[in-house]
Enzyme design. Structure first.
Site, PDB file in Angstrom:
ATOM      1  N   LYS A   8    -142.570  -0.007 -96.550  1.00 41.01           N
ATOM      2  CA  LYS A   8    -142.265  -1.471 -97.158  1.00 41.01           C
ATOM      3  C   LYS A   8    -143.253  -2.451 -96.645  1.00 41.01           C
ATOM      4  CE  LYS A   8    -143.192  -4.053 -92.506  1.00 41.01           C
ATOM      5  NZ  LYS A   8    -144.693  -4.425 -92.100  1.00 41.01           N
ATOM      6  N   GLY A 100    -144.227   1.821 -90.696  1.00 38.68           N
ATOM      7  CA  GLY A 100    -143.691   3.347 -90.197  1.00 38.68           C
ATOM      8  C   GLY A 100    -143.153   4.059 -89.410  1.00 38.68           C
ATOM      9  N   GLY A 101    -143.407   3.635 -88.222  1.00 39.76           N
ATOM     10  CA  GLY A 101    -142.493   3.981 -86.562  1.00 39.76           C
ATOM     11  C   GLY A 101    -141.529   3.482 -86.693  1.00 39.76           C
ATOM     12  N   ASP A 135    -138.680  -4.697 -86.654  1.00 37.92           N
ATOM     13  CA  ASP A 135    -138.162  -3.642 -88.438  1.00 37.92           C
ATOM     14  C   ASP A 135    -136.686  -2.621 -88.660  1.00 37.92           C
ATOM     15  OD1 ASP A 135    -140.522  -5.510 -89.489  1.00 37.92           O
ATOM     16  OD2 ASP A 135    -141.993  -3.957 -89.123  1.00 37.92           O
TER      17      ASP A 135
END
Length: 293
Positions: A8, A100-101, A135
């Site tokens: 994102k 990413g995580g 997120d």
């Protein structure tokens, strides 16, 4: 089973205030990207524990912990016995602000629900996602959205243009925790020096989306903001250098930093102009061409 964990970018990121628990209330317009990590999920027979591994040696253990936490919270809620081998194949830049995580954790949640045919509702999964990270709820949706609070209040934007995006990351990454700490330090410094910060006008997101849809990127950039850019460039000055090159040397209009950095992005309708930058700078930085999905 193979699942995709998409990246994102934050087209805006406003910090509204700091909560008593140390977290910050935010308002952020987030766009999903087609670039993604790939995750393999296998059910292990006769195993008493699950294993999470990754092909990126530089990835810190705390990123693995988000996926492990996702498995544990799902197990706690739905009481399944299966154990898993999770293998993460990274393509998203690490310590970049691409989520990413969190995306890996969300993809594993959706993958396990599908694999085990769990009777999970959307509301239940969002509740689990909120416990993992701010997120993670966004990545359960993977649509452009205005995210508020600590990222848990999501207003989806159903119709939007899917422009090209160039990702440019210096070889150094940034810790989200350190960037927020620097943000708080700078804020306290301003207060102690008596520099009353002018109250910023709230972003008009209806106006912003009209500018976005009409491709008026210069006007969009004037209205948008990322409050973490200032602390990020203090910690890693090369960010400002790259941004200057993108704007002054290549003439890109919509240039920003995603999340807490260190990755910058360019949004464009013109794929060819993005390729030009890639061709001339691929040895200097980590660069990927993708698209808003």
């Amino acid at each position: 089973m193979l699942v995709k964990a998409f990246g994102k970018i934050n087209l805006t990121l406003e910090i509204l205030n700091r909560k008593s628990d140390g977290y910050h209330n935010l308002r952020s317009l987030i766009a999903p990207l087609s670039i993604h990590d790939t995750i393999e999920i296998k059910v292990l027979k006769n195993s008493t524990e699950s294993f999470v591994t990754c092909d990126a040696l530089e990835l810190h253990g705390d990123r693995f912990n988000l996926v492990s936490m996702a498995i544990d919270l799902l197990r706690e809620k739905y009481n399944f016995k299966e154990q898993f081998r999770i293998t993460i194949y990274k393509r998203l830049f690490i310590s970049a602000g691409l989520g990413g995580g969190s995306s890996d954790a969300a993809a594993v949640i959706l993958g396990i629900v599908k694999l085990l045919k769990l009777p999970a509702t959307k509301q239940e999964l969002v509740k689990i996602a909120k416990k993992i990270g701010s997120d993670v709820p966004f990545f359960l949706e993977n649509k452009m959205a205005l995210c508020e609070g600590i990222g848990d209040k999501i207003t989806l934007i159903e119709k939007y243009s899917k422009y090209y995006v160039l990702l440019i990351k210096p070889h150094e990454g940034l810790s989200t925790k350190e960037v927020y700490q620097k943000y708080d330090e700078l804020l306290e410094l301003e207060k102690s020096e008596g520099e009353e910060k002018e109250k910023r006008k709230r972003i008009d997101y209806q106006k912003l989306m009209k500018l976005y849809e009409n491709g008026k990127f210069k006007e969009f950039k004037k209205e948008a903001a990322n409050d973490l850019y200032k602390p990020a460039k203090k910690l890693l000055p090369v960010i400002e250098k790259i941004k200057h090159i993108l704007i002054a040397d290549y003439g890109f209009s919509l240039v920003g930093m995603t999340g807490s950095g260190s990755c910058l992005y360019v949004v464009s309708k013109n794929k060819r102009e993005l390729y030009k930058f890639m061709k001339e700078n691929f040895e200097r930085y980590q660069i990927e061409l993708t698209k808003i999905m």
